[in-house]
Scaffold this motif. Sequence first.
Motif, PDB file in Angstrom:
ATOM      1  N   SER A  54     -28.982 -50.721 130.851  1.00  0.00           N
ATOM      2  CA  SER A  54     -29.673 -49.452 131.044  1.00  0.00           C
ATOM      3  C   SER A  54     -31.128 -49.517 130.657  1.00  0.00           C
ATOM      4  CB  SER A  54     -28.991 -48.351 130.238  1.00  0.00           C
ATOM      5  OG  SER A  54     -29.246 -48.541 128.883  1.00  0.00           O
ATOM      6  N   MET A  55     -31.603 -50.705 130.194  1.00  0.00           N
ATOM      7  CA  MET A  55     -33.029 -50.801 129.892  1.00  0.00           C
ATOM      8  C   MET A  55     -33.845 -50.764 131.164  1.00  0.00           C
ATOM      9  SD  MET A  55     -33.901 -52.512 126.538  1.00  0.00           S
ATOM     10  CE  MET A  55     -33.435 -54.196 126.433  1.00  0.00           C
ATOM     11  N   ALA A  56     -33.181 -51.022 132.308  1.00  0.00           N
ATOM     12  CA  ALA A  56     -33.894 -51.010 133.577  1.00  0.00           C
ATOM     13  C   ALA A  56     -34.266 -49.593 133.989  1.00  0.00           C
ATOM     14  CB  ALA A  56     -33.018 -51.656 134.650  1.00  0.00           C
ATOM     15  N   PHE A  57     -33.457 -48.584 133.581  1.00  0.00           N
ATOM     16  CA  PHE A  57     -33.669 -47.228 134.081  1.00  0.00           C
ATOM     17  C   PHE A  57     -34.986 -46.589 133.657  1.00  0.00           C
ATOM     18  CE2 PHE A  57     -30.212 -46.118 136.675  1.00  0.00           C
ATOM     19  CZ  PHE A  57     -29.151 -46.907 136.276  1.00  0.00           C
ATOM     20  N   PRO A  58     -35.354 -46.616 132.356  1.00  0.00           N
ATOM     21  CA  PRO A  58     -36.638 -46.022 132.001  1.00  0.00           C
ATOM     22  C   PRO A  58     -37.801 -46.718 132.689  1.00  0.00           C
ATOM     23  CG  PRO A  58     -35.337 -46.399 130.044  1.00  0.00           C
ATOM     24  CD  PRO A  58     -34.655 -47.099 131.159  1.00  0.00           C
ATOM     25  N   ALA A  59     -37.674 -48.030 132.908  1.00  0.00           N
ATOM     26  CA  ALA A  59     -38.738 -48.765 133.595  1.00  0.00           C
ATOM     27  C   ALA A  59     -38.882 -48.270 135.027  1.00  0.00           C
ATOM     28  CB  ALA A  59     -38.441 -50.263 133.570  1.00  0.00           C
ATOM     29  N   LEU A  60     -37.732 -47.954 135.688  1.00  0.00           N
ATOM     30  CA  LEU A  60     -37.789 -47.458 137.061  1.00  0.00           C
ATOM     31  C   LEU A  60     -38.358 -46.060 137.104  1.00  0.00           C
ATOM     32  CD1 LEU A  60     -34.348 -48.649 138.450  1.00  0.00           C
ATOM     33  CD2 LEU A  60     -36.579 -49.410 139.216  1.00  0.00           C
ATOM     34  N   MET A 110     -37.067 -46.522 125.192  1.00  0.00           N
ATOM     35  CA  MET A 110     -37.084 -47.951 125.514  1.00  0.00           C
ATOM     36  C   MET A 110     -36.907 -48.775 124.248  1.00  0.00           C
ATOM     37  SD  MET A 110     -37.501 -49.838 128.174  1.00  0.00           S
ATOM     38  CE  MET A 110     -37.949 -51.467 128.662  1.00  0.00           C
ATOM     39  N   VAL A 111     -37.740 -48.433 123.239  1.00  0.00           N
ATOM     40  CA  VAL A 111     -37.662 -49.128 121.956  1.00  0.00           C
ATOM     41  C   VAL A 111     -36.311 -48.869 121.309  1.00  0.00           C
ATOM     42  CG1 VAL A 111     -38.670 -49.266 119.647  1.00  0.00           C
ATOM     43  CG2 VAL A 111     -40.143 -49.026 121.635  1.00  0.00           C
ATOM     44  N   LEU A 112     -35.847 -47.599 121.456  1.00  0.00           N
ATOM     45  CA  LEU A 112     -34.560 -47.221 120.860  1.00  0.00           C
ATOM     46  C   LEU A 112     -33.428 -48.028 121.468  1.00  0.00           C
ATOM     47  CD1 LEU A 112     -34.852 -43.361 120.665  1.00  0.00           C
ATOM     48  CD2 LEU A 112     -34.785 -44.943 118.780  1.00  0.00           C
ATOM     49  N   ARG A 113     -33.489 -48.225 122.796  1.00  0.00           N
ATOM     50  CA  ARG A 113     -32.432 -48.994 123.442  1.00  0.00           C
ATOM     51  C   ARG A 113     -32.412 -50.428 122.942  1.00  0.00           C
ATOM     52  NH1 ARG A 113     -30.162 -46.040 127.688  1.00  0.00           N
ATOM     53  NH2 ARG A 113     -31.643 -44.479 128.344  1.00  0.00           N
ATOM     54  N   MET A 114     -33.620 -50.980 122.759  1.00  0.00           N
ATOM     55  CA  MET A 114     -33.709 -52.355 122.280  1.00  0.00           C
ATOM     56  C   MET A 114     -33.121 -52.469 120.880  1.00  0.00           C
ATOM     57  SD  MET A 114     -34.786 -55.355 122.968  1.00  0.00           S
ATOM     58  CE  MET A 114     -36.229 -55.630 123.927  1.00  0.00           C
ATOM     59  N   MET A 115     -33.471 -51.509 120.024  1.00  0.00           N
ATOM     60  CA  MET A 115     -32.946 -51.540 118.659  1.00  0.00           C
ATOM     61  C   MET A 115     -31.430 -51.373 118.668  1.00  0.00           C
ATOM     62  SD  MET A 115     -35.522 -51.875 116.642  1.00  0.00           S
ATOM     63  CE  MET A 115     -35.199 -51.234 115.038  1.00  0.00           C
ATOM     64  N   GLY A 116     -30.935 -50.448 119.512  1.00  0.00           N
ATOM     65  CA  GLY A 116     -29.487 -50.242 119.619  1.00  0.00           C
ATOM     66  C   GLY A 116     -28.791 -51.499 120.083  1.00  0.00           C
ATOM     67  N   LEU A 117     -29.408 -52.166 121.063  1.00  0.00           N
ATOM     68  CA  LEU A 117     -28.846 -53.405 121.590  1.00  0.00           C
ATOM     69  C   LEU A 117     -28.755 -54.462 120.510  1.00  0.00           C
ATOM     70  CD1 LEU A 117     -29.368 -54.949 124.932  1.00  0.00           C
ATOM     71  CD2 LEU A 117     -30.066 -56.358 123.093  1.00  0.00           C
ATOM     72  N   ILE A 118     -29.850 -54.607 119.745  1.00  0.00           N
ATOM     73  CA  ILE A 118     -29.885 -55.655 118.711  1.00  0.00           C
ATOM     74  C   ILE A 118     -28.816 -55.395 117.665  1.00  0.00           C
ATOM     75  CG2 ILE A 118     -31.268 -56.576 116.826  1.00  0.00           C
ATOM     76  CD1 ILE A 118     -33.707 -56.184 118.564  1.00  0.00           C
ATOM     77  N   PHE A 119     -28.739 -54.151 117.203  1.00  0.00           N
ATOM     78  CA  PHE A 119     -27.799 -53.871 116.120  1.00  0.00           C
ATOM     79  C   PHE A 119     -26.357 -53.990 116.562  1.00  0.00           C
ATOM     80  CE2 PHE A 119     -30.053 -53.139 112.381  1.00  0.00           C
ATOM     81  CZ  PHE A 119     -31.256 -52.545 112.685  1.00  0.00           C
ATOM     82  N   THR A 120     -26.026 -53.517 117.772  1.00  0.00           N
ATOM     83  CA  THR A 120     -24.625 -53.632 118.197  1.00  0.00           C
ATOM     84  C   THR A 120     -24.265 -55.077 118.487  1.00  0.00           C
ATOM     85  OG1 THR A 120     -25.380 -53.004 120.394  1.00  0.00           O
ATOM     86  CG2 THR A 120     -24.336 -51.301 119.089  1.00  0.00           C
TER      87      THR A 120
END
Lengths: 204, 172
Positions: free
Chosen positions: B69-75, B1-11
């Motif tokens: 895709s941040m929704a998927f881990p939450a689901l 989850m955190v990784l996706r957020m970081m990936g999102l921010i950097f890209t």
Amino acid sequence: MATHEPEKVGPPAEASVAEPEKAAPPPTTGPTDYFKVADVVLRLLVFASALVSVVVMSISKQTEIVPTPFPPYRAPLPAKFNHSPALIYFVAALCVAGFFSILTALGSLYSLFKPGCSAKIISHFIIIDVLLLGIVASATGAAASVAYIGLKGNTHVGWGKVCNMYGKFCRYIGASIGVSLFSTVLLLLLVLLSVYSLSKKIPK
Amino acid sequence: MVLRMMGLIFTLVAAIVAGTNKDTQDVPITLVDGLPPLHLTLTAKWNYMSSTVYFVVVNAIACAYAATSMAFPALNMGGSRRNWTCSSMLVSALDLTMVALLFSANGASAAIGVIALNGNSHTHWHKVCYAFKRYCIQGGAALVMSMLGSFFFLCLVLLLPLNLHRTASLNY
């Protein structure tokens, strides 16, 4: 005499146990065997395509006579892959990918014949494959961008086309990049296959 | 989850930095030695080069994918951790394709950057970065951001076998 009695008792008991045993193994071991065979085949294909890319790029030397502004007014000018650092990186990265793919192919052949701790091996191979995917994808992207500029030129920066003079060179480089793109897709499929077979090992 | 957020921010940062890359400079061009140089006002924009366009597009796609895709881990957190459903397989497949695309865009941008920096004497492609310093520095910064973002996507994919192996070995 003592040895014959267990032998007489043995076969009937084995025959009654063997039938449910024959019914049980094929559904559980069949699909995973296919995965392992497909795994080995895909890895060998990746090795083959990396080898083909490297070889085609290396033999793509072409020498053309170009006009020069000073006497003798015509000079031969060769075009080789090592004139461009991006293409050198491409060759190096694909050599590394070929080397690691043959290593992992041998490893998965070994795990095919000895189904011991295959889950651990698969998870290690997934890590290697993902890193290889990144390396091969970046090499393909770099070589493709340089080749595209060589093909079309770029008027804004003043970089001229190269491919109108060197036809064979450009064709070979294009073919090499196409084959490495194919190996990128294969590596992607390999990782997905490994992840799927690893997920099958989790009892539900 | 955190990784996706970081990936999102950097890209996202990489796409924005590369997309706003425009520089107009007065370039002195020396045609013949001895004569004063010719001053031309030239512009360098990101959409003049197809590989920088590809770079911006891929970073935008990766950013959009990370957001959706941040929704998927939450689901998945709501259900059992041991369920490996088809949707998890789809998410991991898409993660992998994002890794491959991002790495290829990084490679392409780096190759063009190296040519712009050093030139290529064999093909008569001249250096560009001595004139457009700000453009090259901004492009380099965007490349670094994109590399960090693709590193986070890579970590996302590398966590898959670790999690699976841990789940599989816990049950044995």
